[in-house]
Structure formats: C-alpha cells, structure tokens
Write a protein that holds these residues in place. Structure first.
Motif, PDB file in Angstrom:
ATOM      1  N   ILE A  86       0.859  -1.185   0.000  1.00  0.00           N
ATOM      2  CA  ILE A  86       0.000   0.000   0.000  1.00  0.00           C
ATOM      3  C   ILE A  86       0.894   1.234   0.000  1.00  0.00           C
ATOM      4  CG2 ILE A  86      -1.706   1.312   1.314  1.00  0.00           C
ATOM      5  CD1 ILE A  86      -2.517  -1.517   2.492  1.00  0.00           C
ATOM      6  N   ILE A  87       0.593   2.170  -0.877  1.00  0.00           N
ATOM      7  CA  ILE A  87       1.335   3.429  -0.940  1.00  0.00           C
ATOM      8  C   ILE A  87       0.378   4.555  -0.542  1.00  0.00           C
ATOM      9  CG2 ILE A  87       2.680   4.990  -2.388  1.00  0.00           C
ATOM     10  CD1 ILE A  87       3.188   2.594  -4.266  1.00  0.00           C
ATOM     11  N   ALA A  88       0.628   5.160   0.603  1.00  0.00           N
ATOM     12  CA  ALA A  88      -0.215   6.252   1.090  1.00  0.00           C
ATOM     13  C   ALA A  88       0.503   6.961   2.218  1.00  0.00           C
ATOM     14  CB  ALA A  88      -1.559   5.717   1.568  1.00  0.00           C
ATOM     15  N   GLN A  89       0.089   8.198   2.496  1.00  0.00           N
ATOM     16  CA  GLN A  89       0.660   8.960   3.597  1.00  0.00           C
ATOM     17  C   GLN A  89      -0.443   9.442   4.525  1.00  0.00           C
ATOM     18  OE1 GLN A  89       2.890  12.106   1.695  1.00  0.00           O
ATOM     19  NE2 GLN A  89       4.758  10.885   1.654  1.00  0.00           N
ATOM     20  N   LYS A  90      -0.129   9.478   5.819  1.00  0.00           N
ATOM     21  CA  LYS A  90      -1.039  10.022   6.847  1.00  0.00           C
ATOM     22  C   LYS A  90      -2.464   9.510   6.680  1.00  0.00           C
ATOM     23  CE  LYS A  90      -0.766  13.988   8.691  1.00  0.00           C
ATOM     24  NZ  LYS A  90      -0.842  15.455   8.966  1.00  0.00           N
ATOM     25  N   VAL A  91      -2.652   8.209   6.967  1.00  0.00           N
ATOM     26  CA  VAL A  91      -3.961   7.584   6.858  1.00  0.00           C
ATOM     27  C   VAL A  91      -4.645   7.607   8.227  1.00  0.00           C
ATOM     28  CG1 VAL A  91      -5.205   5.450   6.336  1.00  0.00           C
ATOM     29  CG2 VAL A  91      -3.199   6.091   4.975  1.00  0.00           C
ATOM     30  N   GLY A  92      -5.887   8.070   8.281  1.00  0.00           N
ATOM     31  CA  GLY A  92      -6.693   8.047   9.495  1.00  0.00           C
ATOM     32  C   GLY A  92      -7.835   7.060   9.345  1.00  0.00           C
ATOM     33  N   TYR A  93      -8.325   6.527  10.464  1.00  0.00           N
ATOM     34  CA  TYR A  93      -9.331   5.468  10.426  1.00  0.00           C
ATOM     35  C   TYR A  93     -10.387   5.705  11.502  1.00  0.00           C
ATOM     36  CZ  TYR A  93     -11.239   0.684  10.968  1.00  0.00           C
ATOM     37  OH  TYR A  93     -12.060  -0.410  11.078  1.00  0.00           O
ATOM     38  N   VAL A  94     -11.661   5.693  11.111  1.00  0.00           N
ATOM     39  CA  VAL A  94     -12.784   5.755  12.051  1.00  0.00           C
ATOM     40  C   VAL A  94     -13.477   4.396  12.009  1.00  0.00           C
ATOM     41  CG1 VAL A  94     -14.925   6.897  12.687  1.00  0.00           C
ATOM     42  CG2 VAL A  94     -13.088   8.218  11.612  1.00  0.00           C
ATOM     43  N   PRO A  95     -13.316   3.558  13.044  1.00  0.00           N
ATOM     44  CA  PRO A  95     -13.853   2.196  13.021  1.00  0.00           C
ATOM     45  C   PRO A  95     -15.347   2.140  13.297  1.00  0.00           C
ATOM     46  CG  PRO A  95     -12.767   2.602  15.108  1.00  0.00           C
ATOM     47  CD  PRO A  95     -12.558   3.840  14.279  1.00  0.00           C
ATOM     48  N   GLN A  96     -15.932   0.962  13.066  1.00  0.00           N
ATOM     49  CA  GLN A  96     -17.342   0.738  13.397  1.00  0.00           C
ATOM     50  C   GLN A  96     -17.589   0.929  14.882  1.00  0.00           C
ATOM     51  OE1 GLN A  96     -19.430  -2.834  12.230  1.00  0.00           O
ATOM     52  NE2 GLN A  96     -18.776  -2.635  10.110  1.00  0.00           N
ATOM     53  N   ALA A 155     -15.595  10.461  17.109  1.00  0.00           N
ATOM     54  CA  ALA A 155     -14.477   9.827  16.407  1.00  0.00           C
ATOM     55  C   ALA A 155     -14.229  10.486  15.053  1.00  0.00           C
ATOM     56  CB  ALA A 155     -14.761   8.335  16.229  1.00  0.00           C
ATOM     57  N   ILE A 156     -15.313  10.802  14.337  1.00  0.00           N
ATOM     58  CA  ILE A 156     -15.165  11.476  13.043  1.00  0.00           C
ATOM     59  C   ILE A 156     -14.549  12.861  13.239  1.00  0.00           C
ATOM     60  CG2 ILE A 156     -16.452  12.530  11.137  1.00  0.00           C
ATOM     61  CD1 ILE A 156     -18.458  10.136  11.489  1.00  0.00           C
ATOM     62  N   GLY A 157     -15.018  13.583  14.257  1.00  0.00           N
ATOM     63  CA  GLY A 157     -14.469  14.902  14.550  1.00  0.00           C
ATOM     64  C   GLY A 157     -12.987  14.847  14.872  1.00  0.00           C
ATOM     65  N   ALA A 158     -12.587  13.826  15.634  1.00  0.00           N
ATOM     66  CA  ALA A 158     -11.176  13.681  15.999  1.00  0.00           C
ATOM     67  C   ALA A 158     -10.309  13.487  14.759  1.00  0.00           C
ATOM     68  CB  ALA A 158     -11.010  12.508  16.961  1.00  0.00           C
ATOM     69  N   MET A 159     -10.776  12.673  13.817  1.00  0.00           N
ATOM     70  CA  MET A 159      -9.994  12.431  12.607  1.00  0.00           C
ATOM     71  C   MET A 159     -10.013  13.631  11.663  1.00  0.00           C
ATOM     72  SD  MET A 159      -8.278   9.724  12.564  1.00  0.00           S
ATOM     73  CE  MET A 159      -8.056   8.619  13.944  1.00  0.00           C
ATOM     74  N   LEU A 160     -11.142  14.348  11.611  1.00  0.00           N
ATOM     75  CA  LEU A 160     -11.191  15.562  10.799  1.00  0.00           C
ATOM     76  C   LEU A 160     -10.257  16.622  11.364  1.00  0.00           C
ATOM     77  CD1 LEU A 160     -15.024  15.825  10.088  1.00  0.00           C
ATOM     78  CD2 LEU A 160     -13.235  15.316   8.423  1.00  0.00           C
ATOM     79  N   ALA A 161     -10.193  16.707  12.694  1.00  0.00           N
ATOM     80  CA  ALA A 161      -9.297  17.681  13.336  1.00  0.00           C
ATOM     81  C   ALA A 161      -7.837  17.360  13.040  1.00  0.00           C
ATOM     82  CB  ALA A 161      -9.540  17.691  14.850  1.00  0.00           C
ATOM     83  N   ASP A 162      -7.551  16.073  12.854  1.00  0.00           N
ATOM     84  CA  ASP A 162      -6.170  15.642  12.638  1.00  0.00           C
ATOM     85  C   ASP A 162      -5.686  15.894  11.213  1.00  0.00           C
ATOM     86  OD1 ASP A 162      -4.036  14.706  14.092  1.00  0.00           O
ATOM     87  OD2 ASP A 162      -4.289  12.640  13.418  1.00  0.00           O
ATOM     88  N   LYS A 163      -6.624  16.236  10.323  1.00  0.00           N
ATOM     89  CA  LYS A 163      -6.284  16.613   8.936  1.00  0.00           C
ATOM     90  C   LYS A 163      -5.405  15.578   8.241  1.00  0.00           C
ATOM     91  CE  LYS A 163      -6.770  21.608   9.599  1.00  0.00           C
ATOM     92  NZ  LYS A 163      -7.289  21.563  10.973  1.00  0.00           N
ATOM     93  N   ARG A 164      -5.846  14.332   8.277  1.00  0.00           N
ATOM     94  CA  ARG A 164      -5.133  13.267   7.565  1.00  0.00           C
ATOM     95  C   ARG A 164      -5.311  13.416   6.058  1.00  0.00           C
ATOM     96  NH1 ARG A 164      -3.194   9.153  11.108  1.00  0.00           N
ATOM     97  NH2 ARG A 164      -3.362  10.060  13.194  1.00  0.00           N
ATOM     98  N   ASP A 165      -4.288  12.973   5.311  1.00  0.00           N
ATOM     99  CA  ASP A 165      -4.371  13.031   3.846  1.00  0.00           C
ATOM    100  C   ASP A 165      -5.425  12.061   3.311  1.00  0.00           C
ATOM    101  OD1 ASP A 165      -2.281  14.881   3.708  1.00  0.00           O
ATOM    102  OD2 ASP A 165      -0.772  13.287   3.737  1.00  0.00           O
ATOM    103  N   VAL A 166      -5.496  10.894   3.947  1.00  0.00           N
ATOM    104  CA  VAL A 166      -6.456   9.857   3.555  1.00  0.00           C
ATOM    105  C   VAL A 166      -7.253   9.483   4.799  1.00  0.00           C
ATOM    106  CG1 VAL A 166      -6.774   7.533   2.620  1.00  0.00           C
ATOM    107  CG2 VAL A 166      -4.891   8.967   1.773  1.00  0.00           C
ATOM    108  N   LEU A 167      -8.572   9.499   4.698  1.00  0.00           N
ATOM    109  CA  LEU A 167      -9.428   9.185   5.833  1.00  0.00           C
ATOM    110  C   LEU A 167     -10.334   8.017   5.477  1.00  0.00           C
ATOM    111  CD1 LEU A 167     -10.337   9.913   8.669  1.00  0.00           C
ATOM    112  CD2 LEU A 167     -11.856  11.643   7.703  1.00  0.00           C
ATOM    113  N   LEU A 168     -10.279   6.971   6.298  1.00  0.00           N
ATOM    114  CA  LEU A 168     -11.093   5.774   6.103  1.00  0.00           C
ATOM    115  C   LEU A 168     -12.211   5.780   7.143  1.00  0.00           C
ATOM    116  CD1 LEU A 168      -8.123   3.212   5.911  1.00  0.00           C
ATOM    117  CD2 LEU A 168      -9.047   4.645   4.057  1.00  0.00           C
ATOM    118  N   MET A 169     -13.462   5.645   6.706  1.00  0.00           N
ATOM    119  CA  MET A 169     -14.613   5.668   7.614  1.00  0.00           C
ATOM    120  C   MET A 169     -15.430   4.397   7.442  1.00  0.00           C
ATOM    121  SD  MET A 169     -16.088   9.547   7.261  1.00  0.00           S
ATOM    122  CE  MET A 169     -15.097  10.995   7.651  1.00  0.00           C
ATOM    123  N   ASP A 170     -15.681   3.697   8.550  1.00  0.00           N
ATOM    124  CA  ASP A 170     -16.451   2.455   8.512  1.00  0.00           C
ATOM    125  C   ASP A 170     -17.837   2.722   9.101  1.00  0.00           C
ATOM    126  OD1 ASP A 170     -17.249  -0.130   8.225  1.00  0.00           O
ATOM    127  OD2 ASP A 170     -15.606  -1.013   9.367  1.00  0.00           O
TER     128      ASP A 170
END
Length: 476
Positions: free
Chosen positions: A308-318, A373-388
């Motif tokens: 996998i090639i990506a930078q600064k990935v954030g994840y919001v789990p179920q 959880a979504i707010g926390a990841m949005l605040a972190d300004k990740r390049d790629v954001l994964l939401m479950d």
C-alpha cells in the motif's frame, strides 16, 4: 391488543454523573402484539428508554429513576434480576457487547443454558433458529471473525432462540446491507405474525421498514415525548449530488494486496487507486471483506501480500470506542490535532456535540460516539481518511453536517474512503464505488455507472438509492 406489555407513567431518568435528565416525563403504553418504533434525534435517549423496558437500566448503570414503569402489569422493580429476560429479548446496537462465547453455536447454547433449557432439546432449537435466520453455514464460525452485519444476525438469533414474547431492537438494520435489511424486515414481519410477538425498535433508517410499524413514539432532543402517533412511512431523504472536484493525482495505491488469516483467504489480491480529493464508497454484501479492506489499508491487519502506498492515513472504526483516550468530548477533539480552541468549538458545533462537550466519550450515545471519532480524525487533517459505517445512528441533521464536512475536506485535497450501507448518502457523496464480494474486488466504477446498472447492484446486494430515482424523474 388490550393487554398492556409496557406501561410508563411520568418517567424521568438521568445518569449519576450527569446533571441533565436523559428522559423527561415519559408516559405511554404498548400493548401485546404491537409493532412500535421509537424515533428522535441522535442523543435523545431512545436507547436509554429501550433499556428501561428490559430492566438493564437503572440497576446496571446506577441511574436515577422516578415515575412508574410496569412490565406485563407488574411494577418493574418487583422482578428478580434476570427474571424478565425470559419474556423480553433484546438485540443491542453494538452486537459485540452481548457476546460471551467463541463460536455461534456456543453462544446460542450459552443462551439456552442460562434459561435452564432441557439439554436433549437444545440441538434442535439451535438448528431451528440457525435455519430461521439463514446462519446454518456459520454454526461453527468464530464470532469475532464475522462482519458487523453477520454479528447483528447472530445477536438476533440469540434473542429469538429464547422464544420471547417481546423483542426489543436497537437499530437492527445499522450494519446490514440494503438487500439483507429488506430481507430482515420481511422475515421479522412473518415471524411477528406467526408468534404474536410485540416488537419495539429504535430506528433512524425508517425508509427500509416501509409499512412494518403500526405506531411511532417520538422523542425530542431533551428526552421528552413529543408525539405518540400512528406510524407514517417516510419519504426518502436525499442529498445534493456533490460535484466531483478531485485531481488525477494518486493519494492511495493498493497493489495486489491480500489478507489471509488462519489459513482462510479474507481478501484475494486486489489493486486500485484513489486520487487526491476523491470520495470512494466501498460497497458489497455483509461479510464480503469491506471492513477487512479498511483495516488492511491503515495497517491494523497485516498484509499477506502486495503493498500500500499512502501517507497520513486516518481510520474511524465501526466501534469508535477504540479511538478514545481522553475523559471529555472536547478534550478528545483537542488532542487529535485541532490547531486552535476555535477550531475545536466549530467542529463540536457542526457535529452537534457542544451540549455534550464535557461528557466522557464512553458515556454518550452510539451515534454521538461516531461523531466524536469522526471529529477527531477531521481535526487531525489526515491526507487519507477511512470511515467504517459513519452514518450509523445519525439523524438527518447530523448526516447533512457530515456530508458538508466531507465535501469541505475533499475540496482541501483529502481522499476519503467510506464503507456504508446507506445508499442515499452514498449517492450524494461518492465519486467512485469500489464493489467487493466474497473477498474479491469486482471493480472500481463511477458512481453513476453503479446506480444505473441494476444487475451490478443486485449482484452485490444493493438497492438503488430512492433519492437518486426521484432526482432522475425530476430531470426527465
């Protein structure tokens, strides 16, 4: 229909660590054989109200209760611990919270053992409920290897094997793909008629139930009852179609990635790209590997092959609880990377979290936990954001704000991948759709191609977004 199952008179409830009531002066009756839905905004106290009906509250949370609650015409406090659960079965919003055993069969057997069921009859009852719920092939499956949707079906099977008089459901469709959700509602309708069950459900996705419910109890944001009315099927909400603005610059590349666990291939080698500023919806049947793919992309599950090639990935789990480390909602958002207090306050306001900013993230409703959880990841300004499943448990106002926040982040260049069963939300937000089935990638398609291809949608147990149908008719 004249025999009251639940009778509530001027019920007030608050949690011990809260100065504000969760429920405020609730009075109503539910009669044997009724089909009732409890609705209202996220955080209105709907799940709390449900848990008062099975006596989980107030004893299991030290809650402060006033007013009168009768279950089958007997004061609820006069029931011995566990006594009422022989007659009232519950399927919780988070199915993981009710599992105790390793496999599906063991969990069902454990439920029967708690009811002191006759050992000789247990095998037949287990086989019967597995057949009824379409889970026979998963009899010996390890529960924690199943998808969220499959876990929900197992939890429902555990409730039904008790042969209850009342079935309480807390957002039972939240983790089901659209086709499976429709099957569940049709199946439950037949079951309710056959056994005369009383069904009480908390639900946001009313459109999927069509005419199932006969009555609706509506709560406002302050936990007060504002309506007790005949149920009226809702017109489908729809979102404005987001204009595609993404650049042809890859932000994430999956190259022949695969995942194998305990000899079982969970993800066959698959490859795809997601561009800077692109929103990709990942869709497919329950158990197809959608959550596994997200976990592989952010490194939670190790790859068996590929890269996998990506930078600064954030994840919001179920289950958003896995992210929380602070003792208040406000502190959680501030810790996650918001640069100023003003930014924290704006996120809380937009995600409808301001009223609970001092609450512990673990103490708020399931829908509110997701927004934290979504707010926390949005605040972190990740390049790629994964939401479950970010739309689970959200009212329409919260969904519209989430829609707008995602749109703003992709305009700033973020790439967002979303697993969702909410086809109306997907139709508005997606640039592309990644279709997965049985751990294999069918392909990455433009969103318009997927909604227009009925055979493609049927093959992946999806239903065409009704909001999209309405828009197409308006353009004709």
């Amino acid at each position: 229909m004249h025999d009251a199952v639940f009778s509530l008179d001027n019920v007030h409830f608050r949690f011990p660590d809260s100065g504000q009531r969760t429920l405020d002066g609730i009075s109503y009756e539910i009669f044997r054989g009724e089909r009732v839905v409890i609705t209202g905004p996220s955080g209105a106290g709907k799940s709390t109200l449900l848990y008062l009906l099975n006596r989980l509250y107030p004893l299991n949370c030290d809650g402060i209760l006033s007013g009168s609650i009768k279950l089958f015409n007997k004061p609820s406090e006069n029931y011995a611990p566990g006594e009422i659960n022989r007659r009232i079965a519950t399927v919780f919003q988070d199915p993981d919270s009710q599992f105790c055993m390793r496999t599906v069969e063991e969990e069902l057997a454990f439920t029967l053992e708690n009811l002191s069921a006759v050992a000789e009859a247990m095998d037949a009852r287990i086989a019967g409920v597995l057949e009824l719920t379409g889970l026979m092939e998963l009899r010996h499956a390890v529960i924690q290897t199943l998808s969220g949707g499959m876990k929900q079906r197992v939890a429902t099977a555990c409730a039904l094997i008790m042969e209850p008089e009342v079935l309480l459901l807390d957002e039972p469709l939240a983790h089901l793909d659209p086709f499976t959700a429709k099957q569940f509602v049709d199946w439950l309708s037949v079951l309710q008629k056959r056994h005369g069950l009383t069904v009480v459900a908390v639900e946001h996705r009313l459109e999927l139930w069509e005419t199932f419910f006969s009555r609706e109890i509506v709560l406002d944001r302050d936990g007060a009852l504002i309506a007790d009315v005949p149920f009226r099927p809702r017109s489908i909400y729809s979102f404005p179609v987001r204009p595609s603005v993404y650049e042809d610059l890859p932000a994430l590349q999956a190259e022949a990635i695969s995942v194998k666990k305990e000899g079982r291939l969970l993800l066959a080698p698959l490859s795809f790209k997601a561009a800077r500023g692109e929103v990709v919806v990942i869709a497919g049947p329950n158990g197809s590997g959608k959550t596994t793919l997200l976990k592989a992309l952010c490194g939670i599950i190790p790859l068996t092959g590929g890269r996998i090639i990506a930078q600064k990935v954030g994840y919001v789990p179920q289950s958003p609880e896995f992210l929380f480390i602070e003792s208040s909602v406000e502190a959680e958002l501030a810790f996650s990377g918001a640069s100023t207090q003003a930014e924290v306050e704006e996120l809380m306001e937009r995600l409808h979290l301001t009223d609970i900013k001092e609450s512990h993230p673990f103490s708020v409703s399931h829908g509110q936990k997701r927004r934290v959880a979504i707010g926390a990841m949005l605040a972190d300004k990740r390049d790629v954001l994964l939401m479950d499943e970010p739309t689970s448990g959200q009212d329409f106002a919260a969904l519209m704000e989430l829609f707008t926040l995602i749109r703003e982040r992709v305009q700033e260049g973020a790439t967002i991948l979303i697993v969702t069963h909410d086809m109306e939300f997907a139709a508005g937000i997606a640039d592309s759709v990644l279709l997965i089935k049985d751990g294999m990638l069918t392909g990455k398609f433009s969103a318009e191609r997927v909604w227009a291809d009925e055979s493609l949608m049927q093959a992946h147990q999806l239903l065409q977004p009704k909001g999209m149908v309405q828009r197409e008719k308006s353009f004709a």
